[in-house]
Design a protein around this motif. Structure first.
Motif, PDB file in Angstrom:
ATOM      1  N   ARG A 282       0.972  -1.351   0.003  1.00  0.00           N
ATOM      2  CA  ARG A 282       0.143   0.034  -0.088  1.00  0.00           C
ATOM      3  C   ARG A 282       0.807   1.126   0.119  1.00  0.00           C
ATOM      4  O   ARG A 282       1.897   1.381   0.623  1.00  0.00           O
TER       5      ARG A 282
ATOM      6  N   GLU B 279      -3.314   0.721  -3.505  1.00  0.00           N
ATOM      7  CA  GLU B 279      -2.692  -0.643  -3.612  1.00  0.00           C
ATOM      8  C   GLU B 279      -1.996  -1.225  -4.850  1.00  0.00           C
ATOM      9  O   GLU B 279      -2.865  -0.981  -5.771  1.00  0.00           O
TER      10      GLU B 279
ATOM     11  N   ALA C 270      -7.964   1.955  -2.926  1.00  0.00           N
ATOM     12  CA  ALA C 270      -8.338   1.209  -1.811  1.00  0.00           C
ATOM     13  C   ALA C 270      -9.299   2.006  -0.804  1.00  0.00           C
ATOM     14  O   ALA C 270     -10.099   1.185  -0.405  1.00  0.00           O
TER      15      ALA C 270
END
Length: 193
Positions: A111, A184, A151
């Protein structure tokens, strides 16, 4: 989580890096990055000085310009930029190329977290970064172009900010609209296009 590898981009005094070093534990690692120009401007960011009070064995230091910041593929589980993404553009860094390097440096499923001062999206990027801001929409667009998956997005409205002024303006400093954007790298390691 324990064992993760983290890159704290433009870490400044290393506050987040210290927190991350506790979270990742002795089997994890955190790299503190600052640019040479920042260290000249703020000597407290000098790695030799920081090492005197940051004695965690799982912290390392990287001093390099925006355009030279790089690491081998799949090096990190998390890359964090706390109120500094706009600085890449403000300081003439090649943010498009850096976004691609962030993608490469992250492990599949890793991430990239960007927290910054929100801006008016209809302003040009140069107008935004001159105010030490960048809009969450522009950040999202740039990271999607680099192959990331969006995300999560948290928008924090302050009620004191109409986004027209520099974030350091008296009465506004510390009271800006902000966002936290989480991107992500797909679990197959391939960019989304």
């Amino acid at each position: 989580k324990p064992g993760d590898r983290v890159l704290d981009v433009a870490s400044g005094g290393g506050y987040l890096a210290l927190l991350f070093s506790k979270l990742v534990g002795p089997k994890g690692h955190v790299d503190i990055h600052n640019t040479p120009g920042w260290i000249v401007q703020f000597p407290s960011m000098d790695p030799d000085l920081q090492k005197q009070y940051m004695k965690q064995p799982n912290i390392g230091w990287i001093t390099t310009s925006w355009n030279e910041l790089d690491a081998p593929a799949d090096s990190y589980d998390l890359i964090m930029l706390g109120q500094v993404y706009h600085d890449i553009i403000l300081e003439s860094g090649d943010f498009v190329a850096l976004n691609e390097r962030f993608f490469k440096m992250l492990k599949p499923g890793g991430r990239l977290v960007i927290e910054d001062h929100d801006a008016i999206e209809t302003m040009t990027l140069n107008e935004q970064v001159y105010l030490h801001r960048i809009s969450h929409g522009d950040v999202t667009g740039e990271l999607l172009r680099a192959g990331f998956r969006a995300a999560d997005m948290v928008l924090m409205k302050s009620g004191h900010d109409d986004r027209r002024f520099n974030v350091f303006r008296p009465g506004l400093r510390g009271r800006t609209d902000r966002f936290i954007a989480v991107f992500e790298k797909p679990s197959d390691g391939k960019p989304l296009r």
